[in-house]
Design a protein around this motif. Structure first.
Motif, PDB file in Angstrom:
ATOM      1  N   SER A   6       0.826  -1.207   0.000  1.00 30.95           N
ATOM      2  CA  SER A   6       0.000   0.000   0.000  1.00 30.95           C
ATOM      3  C   SER A   6       0.863   1.261   0.000  1.00 30.95           C
ATOM      4  O   SER A   6       0.597   2.219  -0.741  1.00 30.95           O
ATOM      5  N   LYS A   7       1.901   1.246   0.814  1.00 34.82           N
ATOM      6  CA  LYS A   7       2.816   2.392   0.894  1.00 34.82           C
ATOM      7  C   LYS A   7       3.496   2.638  -0.454  1.00 34.82           C
ATOM      8  O   LYS A   7       3.529   3.767  -0.953  1.00 34.82           O
ATOM      9  N   PHE A   8       4.032   1.575  -1.046  1.00 31.83           N
ATOM     10  CA  PHE A   8       4.695   1.708  -2.342  1.00 31.83           C
ATOM     11  C   PHE A   8       3.714   2.158  -3.426  1.00 31.83           C
ATOM     12  O   PHE A   8       4.058   2.962  -4.279  1.00 31.83           O
ATOM     13  N   LEU A   9       2.511   1.635  -3.392  1.00 33.28           N
ATOM     14  CA  LEU A   9       1.496   2.008  -4.370  1.00 33.28           C
ATOM     15  C   LEU A   9       1.184   3.500  -4.282  1.00 33.28           C
ATOM     16  O   LEU A   9       1.117   4.187  -5.303  1.00 33.28           O
ATOM     17  N   ASN A  10       1.010   3.996  -3.078  1.00 26.94           N
ATOM     18  CA  ASN A  10       0.721   5.424  -2.895  1.00 26.94           C
ATOM     19  C   ASN A  10       1.864   6.301  -3.395  1.00 26.94           C
ATOM     20  O   ASN A  10       1.636   7.320  -4.046  1.00 26.94           O
ATOM     21  N   ILE A  11       3.086   5.903  -3.099  1.00 24.25           N
ATOM     22  CA  ILE A  11       4.245   6.672  -3.558  1.00 24.25           C
ATOM     23  C   ILE A  11       4.343   6.621  -5.084  1.00 24.25           C
ATOM     24  O   ILE A  11       4.568   7.637  -5.735  1.00 24.25           O
ATOM     25  N   LEU A  12       4.147   5.445  -5.640  1.00 25.04           N
ATOM     26  CA  LEU A  12       4.232   5.275  -7.088  1.00 25.04           C
ATOM     27  C   LEU A  12       3.192   6.119  -7.813  1.00 25.04           C
ATOM     28  O   LEU A  12       3.497   6.778  -8.803  1.00 25.04           O
ATOM     29  N   ARG A  13       2.003   6.134  -7.303  1.00 24.90           N
ATOM     30  CA  ARG A  13       0.924   6.901  -7.937  1.00 24.90           C
ATOM     31  C   ARG A  13       1.099   8.404  -7.770  1.00 24.90           C
ATOM     32  O   ARG A  13       0.673   9.172  -8.620  1.00 24.90           O
ATOM     33  N   ALA A  14       1.717   8.826  -6.690  1.00 28.11           N
ATOM     34  CA  ALA A  14       1.874  10.257  -6.420  1.00 28.11           C
ATOM     35  C   ALA A  14       3.127  10.842  -7.065  1.00 28.11           C
ATOM     36  O   ALA A  14       3.239  12.057  -7.194  1.00 28.11           O
ATOM     37  N   SER A  15       4.030   9.991  -7.478  1.00 29.62           N
ATOM     38  CA  SER A  15       5.327  10.458  -7.967  1.00 29.62           C
ATOM     39  C   SER A  15       5.366  10.529  -9.489  1.00 29.62           C
ATOM     40  O   SER A  15       4.910   9.622 -10.177  1.00 29.62           O
ATOM     41  N   THR A  16       5.930  11.605  -9.980  1.00 28.63           N
ATOM     42  CA  THR A  16       6.179  11.686 -11.418  1.00 28.63           C
ATOM     43  C   THR A  16       7.522  11.043 -11.744  1.00 28.63           C
ATOM     44  O   THR A  16       7.772  10.683 -12.876  1.00 28.63           O
TER      45      THR A  16
END
Length: 95
Positions: A6-16
């Protein structure tokens, strides 16, 4: 593992710039492949009992991390696997 996904998913989605996650995802996916199996999957994309499907992704992350994370196919694949784990569609069990 669900919290990490979940943490990685949130970072991946928020990061360009997803290249910052390449090393962390490499370690996460190696751990997943080597130490966990699929206990149950309701994911329409994932029906295997092992994470051997991650082999090509792992190779790519290890040999070309920046390029891999900038590639739309691999980024989408990472998101799908992380999302399925984070949402409980793939239930994992320690080997």
């Amino acid at each position: 593992m669900r919290e990490k996904a979940s943490k990685f998913l949130n970072i991946l989605r928020a990061s360009t710039d997803a290249t910052v996650l390449a090393d962390d995802l490499l370690v996460f996916f190696y751990d997943l492949r080597d130490n966990y199996s699929v206990a149950h999957s309701s994911s329409p994309r994932f029906s295997a009992k092992s994470f051997s499907i991650l082999g090509e992704l792992l190779y790519s992350l290890e040999s070309r991390p920046d390029e891999t994370m900038q590639n739309e196919h691999w980024r989408s694949f990472c998101e799908m696997v992380l999302e399925d784990i984070a949402l409980g569609r793939i239930e994992i069990a320690k080997k």
